[in-house]
Scaffold this active site. Structure first.
Site, PDB file in Angstrom:
ATOM      1  N   GLU A   1       0.862  -1.193   0.000  1.00 47.13           N
ATOM      2  CA  GLU A   1       0.000   0.000   0.000  1.00 47.13           C
ATOM      3  C   GLU A   1       0.888   1.228   0.000  1.00 47.13           C
ATOM      4  OE1 GLU A   1      -3.094  -0.058  -0.508  1.00 47.13           O
ATOM      5  OE2 GLU A   1      -3.385  -2.206  -0.230  1.00 47.13           O
TER       6      GLU A   1
ATOM      7  N   CYS B   1      -1.936   8.853   4.040  1.00 42.49           N
ATOM      8  CA  CYS B   1      -1.967   8.533   2.606  1.00 42.49           C
ATOM      9  C   CYS B   1      -3.353   8.844   2.047  1.00 42.49           C
ATOM     10  CB  CYS B   1      -1.572   7.095   2.361  1.00 42.49           C
ATOM     11  SG  CYS B   1      -2.363   5.952   3.461  1.00 42.49           S
TER      12      CYS B   1
END
Ligand SMILES: Cc1cc2nc3c(=O)[nH]c(=O)nc-3n(C[C@H](O)[C@H](O)[C@H](O)COP(=O)(O)OP(=O)(O)OC[C@H]3O[C@@H](n4cnc5c(N)ncnc54)[C@H](O)[C@@H]3O)c2cc1C
Length: 1005
Positions: free
Chosen positions: A763, A797
């Protein structure tokens, strides 16, 4: 004998004498009401009666109609009005305009001919509840009320302000009202409702103030700060009221604001300037379970000061949102959930108020004849003059009741909301809901309920109603269903106190040395990682051993040795370890919160949400493993038994980031562990102490030595070695695109002796956008953008780093956004009000400031916070929140991930263009859309490209199971942490097929 609260063993009791009096008074009020026309929205004569009838019959239509009413004032053009009308109501729009009747084609519609009448129709609806737009309207209303014998209280429409400018405007309007109505009040003839007991003249100007509109920089989690901020604008109002002899009442809003509102009321009236004047009061909501305690302590305070106070008793206007939000967050529901409980509490508080009428000036604000009659009956019992208290009712509602009460010699005050339609929409929609709620007294009466029912004692109603049966937990008998761990509610005093205590305790323990742990053994190293507090870099949080390549090899060897035994451990036992870890984390919630503040620079609420997420990962993956463990039948076929099950992959390396140093590390670690793998955990070098604490929790929870190693160390050497190692079967990584792509390459190389192809669970970052459509509710969109862009200084993020606003709203959005940014609380995360703390370290700060310079060259600087001197001198790694406007899609700041508090605002020509811009980057992690067009929302669902698409809400804060999280493109492999398929990343599926035919026969199934 009076009614007691439900919950006592005998249940609520009923006093027959009081009930007789209630019936007598109530019947006479009802009879008097028959003589007066009912002007409300449900009245058969009302313009909108048919519409409301529809709404009552069809709850789905009601929701769509009220949503249309809500968006209407924001629509700029006739064409937009027609489009929204069609999208919300389809053919049912003919209820608002006949042009929509079946058969009339869209083409034949001239938008302007439709939009005008529709707007007038809704404006007429609003005019039923809003007494006027201007101060002149108010003055007229005041005079009319006075000549009808009624007093007035004024409320200026508008709630929750977004900026100090908006709060200043609210203050100015309040002062104008006091100035304008004061002289009128002195001239207008005194009405009966202005006279208290023995003919005493009460203040004739009465102002109701919503505390949330007093300041944009008040945060309920910081009680002292909130009271100080609210006081700044409440003081001038009180001062003007004292000068003009007016009464000021603080309205009560959602429970989030309750403590601050009560504290504001007390603290400001304690100031020497306001000890005597003006006359002041506060609203108390009967639907809150805590209100009785609040009222008693208010009385105690008032008595200790010898200060007479007004108390407006209401049932409470935010019932639906209180219930929905509490359930969404897993918090105790603060309100009663049965209408009769609220009515009963209202009656109990009525008695309390009347019994304290020497110190309190009671005002009963209700449209229920039963509630009014009960107050009058109790006043009779106590021998109180009817003029010792007053009734209050809203403008446009229950005029028949107002007249009946006036006729009965009572004092009545009308609550008049004044202001423009746009800020008034929340008020209008609340009134529409109130009028059409199945539980409402007004609707019961409108539906033809007789006096018996209308005047029934709530104690009797409660007894007769079937008590709600507690819901059996889903799948009773089996393991309990997964539930998200609720976060702490820092608007409450107890969690705040525990957090302060934890910050002090953890702060005093900092600076310890933490060894590596390999194969259950502690290993000390010569080199160290020194972890510091990003807000105070001189404060050392801990000194952690730093692994070199040799320790990396030793950790993989220890994991390989421990793996077979752990893989053989029954899945239920492995899951139990995670459940115990969750319980330990829950028990240490505030300690972890504090360490997150001190080591990662997280503000309180963000820290606490992270602890909840870590707990959720443990419990959810435990539940998932239990679900996946039993072999599942692939296909039912005679003669063959076919099952699929899963085996663990082997040994994995976890490489995790500093921005969610607990939750992401925990999720990446416990998922493969519960699946039966052994893991080497390499936390980020910025936050190794949090990792050490998590490691301890997992060991205490019963993880055998060697199954997990704790191995902080440099990424370039130790991290790479762990990933390249032939003994490693998978890499679970969250972090930057640069490192992620490099590790992906490493994972693709197969070393000699390697048993498996390496799996990479990866990720990475995002360049996430929020699209703001022309009809977006900016009151919702702007706080969501601020929270998504600047929460934790933009170091998520999922953070919003671009806003794409459609041309028609761009200017308005930007102006309000910039104004709102000025109230962003930037500061030390150890303080409860802080939303934007420091960035993680000096090099991050330099990199972000480099992007700010780039932005200055490329775009227009629309906002940059000025850091207070004490933050600059603290040495903390602060970066001022910055907004760039007129950013072009190809600008560097519009394309590259910045990972800091820097927001780019882009203008799109149309919604199509906005979607194109939102989707047109290398990443696809999160994206948002604010719109009130059902059509645009449908398109958002289909066309916005990201792993997590959020509509009409912020784009951060994914919750385990509810929002499985993770993106695609350069954001990652789409593995969806916290989702149902996540564990399968760490296992190989296996199928076992057995021929069960023996000599021509198969067992029956
Ligand atoms: C002059 C005036 C001032 C007001 N000021 C405020 C204020 O400052 N703050 C504020 O919050 N409200 C305020 N209100 C609104 C008030 O709280 C009520 O929403 C409204 O008056 C309806 O209550 P009622 O007693 O008139 O009618 P009723 O029909 O008897 O009661 C409706 C109320 O019952 C409660 N209720 C409904 N369903 C349930 C359920 N399932 N379980 C438990 N309770 C339920 C809700 O509170 C609902 O509003 C004010 C009202 C008036 C008239």
């Amino acid at each position: 004998m009076i009614a007691t609260f439900p919950g006592a063993s005998t249940g609520p009791t009923v006093d027959p004498a009081i009930e007789d009096a209630v019936r007598r008074i109530g019947n006479s009020l009802l009879a008097a009401m028959e003589e007066h026309p009912e002007p409300g929205i449900l009245s058969p004569k009302g313009l909108n009666a048919r519409l409301m009838e529809w709404a009552l019959r069809d709850p789905a239509f009601k929701a769509r109609l009220f949503r249309f009413v809500d968006v209407l004032p924001a629509l700029d053009s006739a064409a937009e009005v027609v489009r929204h009308l069609r999208e919300y109501l389809g053919e049912q729009a003919s209820e608002l305009h006949p042009a929509f009747r079946a058969g009339l084609g869209a083409a034949s519609m001239v938008p302007a001919l439709v939009a005008g009448p529709v707007r007038s129709r809704v404006a007429a609806m609003a005019r039923q509840f809003v007494a006027g737009e201007t101060v002149e309207d108010l003055v007229r209303r005041f005079r009319e009320n006075a000549s009808a014998g009624m007093a007035t209280t004024v409320d200026l429409l508008g709630e929750a302000v977004l900026s100090e400018e908006e709060a200043d405007a609210f203050l100015k309007r309040n002062l104008e009202v006091l100035d304008a109505v004061g002289p009128v009040a002195r001239q207008a003839p005194v009405s009966a409702s202005d006279l208290g007991p023995s003919g005493r003249l009460e203040p004739r100007v009465n102002l109701s103030v919503k505390p949330s509109a007093l300041a944009a920089d008040a945060h309920p989690a910081d009680l002292e700060g909130a009271v100080a901020a609210l006081s700044r604008r409440f003081r001038p109002i009180l001062r003007r009221a004292a000068a003009t002899g007016a009464f000021v009442n603080l309205d009560m809003e959602s429970t989030r604001w309750k403590e601050a509102t009560l504290a504001l009321f007390r603290s400001i009236l304690d100031e020497p300037e306001f000890r005597e004047a003006p006359a002041a009061g506060i609203a108390i909501q009967a639907y809150l379970r805590e209100s009785e305690g609040d009222l008693r302590s208010l009385f105690a305070w008032a008595r200790s000061r010898g200060r007479r106070i007004g108390v407006r008793l209401v049932k409470g206007a935010y019932w639906d949102s209180e219930v929905v939000l509490a359930r969404q967050r897993g918090w105790p529901v603060p309100v009663f959930t049965r209408k009769a409980e609220t009515d009963l509490a209202f009656e109990r508080l009525t008695v309390l108020l009347l019994e304290n009428a020497d110190i309190a000036q009671p005002a009963f604000a209700t449209h229920s004849v039963r509630s009014c009659a009960h107050a009058l009956a109790q006043a009779e019992r106590l021998g109180l003059d009817r003029r010792a208290f007053e009734f209050q009712a809203l403008y446009g509602m229950a005029d028949d009741l107002k007249a009946a009460l006036l006729g009965a010699g009572c004092r009545v005050r009308e609550y008049c909301a004044i202001g423009a339609l746009l800020p008034g929409m929340a008020f209008l929609v609340r009134r529409l809901l109130e009028n059409t709620s199945n539980e409402s007294f007004l609707l019961k009466r409108h539906a033809g309920a007789g006096p018996e029912r209308l005047l029934a004692s709530p104690a009797v109603v409660l007894r007769e109603e079937e008590a709600p049966t507690p819901k059996a937990p889903a799948g009773s008998g089996a393991a309990p269903a997964f539930r998200n761990a609720p976060t702490a509610d820092f608007t409450r005093p107890a969690p705040r106190a525990r957090m302060r205590e934890a910050l002090a305790l953890v702060g005093a323990e900092l600076g310890q040395r933490w060894p590596l742990v390999i194969g259950g053994e502690e290993v000390r190293t010569r080199s160290e990682i020194v972890s510091v507090n990003p807000a105070h870099p001189e404060q050392v949080v801990g000194r952690c051993a730093s692994a070199a390549v040799e320790e990396a090899d030793a950790a993989v060897a220890a994991a390989r040795a421990a793996y077979p035994g752990w893989a053989r451990t029954p899945a239920a036992d492995r899951a139990a370890v995670l459940d115990r870890a969750a319980a330990l984390l829950e028990g240490r919630r505030f300690r972890f919160d504090a360490l997150l503040v001190l080591e990662a620079g997280k503000p309180w609420a963000e820290a606490d949400a992270e602890v909840s997420e870590a707990i959720d990962f443990c419990r959810f993956y435990a539940a998932e493993m239990r679900r996946l463990a039993p072999p599942g039948r692939t296909q039912e076929v005679p003669g063959e038994l076919c099952h699929e099950d899963f085996v663990p992959r082997g040994v994995g390396v976890v490489i995790s980031p500093w921005n969610f140093p607990l939750a992401i590390l925990c999720g990446l670690t416990v998922a493969p562990l519960v699946a039966g793998n052994a893991v080497v955990m390499k936390p980020s070098r910025e936050t190794p102490v949090l990792a050490a604490w998590l490691f301890q929790v997992l060991v205490e929870a019963g993880l055998p030595g060697g199954v997990l190693s704790y191995l902080p160390g440099p990424g370039g050497t130790t991290g790479s070695r762990l990933c390249e190692h032939p003994g490693t079967d998978f890499i679970a990584f969250t972090g930057s695109r640069e490192v992620g792509c490099r590790l992906f390459e490493i994972a693709g190389r197969t070393a000699p002796g390697q048993a498996n192809l390496k799996k990479m669970v990866c990720e990475m970052g995002g360049k996430n956008a929020i699209v703001v459509d022309e009809d977006a509710d900016l009151d919702e969109a702007i706080p969501a953008v601020l929270q998504s862009a600047f929460g934790y200084a933009g170091q998520k993020c999922s953070a919003c780093s671009r806003v794409v606003a459609v041309a028609g709203v761009y200017g308005r959005f930007l102006e309000r956004l910039v104004a709102a940014c000025r109230s962003l609380p930037v500061g030390d995360p150890a303080l409860p009000a802080t939303a934007v703390g420091p960035v993680i370290d000096g090099s991050a700060r330099e990199r972000i400031l480099g992007y700010v310079e780039q932005g200055r060259r490329e775009a227009r600087l629309a906002f940059q916070a000025v850091l207070p001197g004490e933050l600059v001198s603290s040495g903390g790694f602060y970066v001022p929140p910055t907004v760039f406007a007129d950013v072009k899609p190809d600008d560097v700041i519009a394309r590259e991930e910045i990972f800091g508090p820097v927001l780019s605002v882009l203008q799109a020509r149309t919604l199509d263009h906005a979607f194109e811009l939102a989707n047109g980057v290398d990443y696809a992690l999160t994206v948002g859309l604010f719109s009130r067009s059902p059509g645009a929302l449908d398109r958002g669902r289909r066309e916005l490209l990201a792993g997590n698409v959020y509509l009409n809400r912020g784009i951060t804060g994914a919750v385990v199971e509810r929002h499985p999280f993770g993106g695609f493109r350069m954001s990652g492999g789409g593995t969806k942490a916290g989702g149902r398929r996540y564990l399968e990343n760490f296992m190989f599926p296996r199928v076992v097929a057995e021929n069960v035919m023996r000599r021509g026969f198969a067992p029956e199934e």
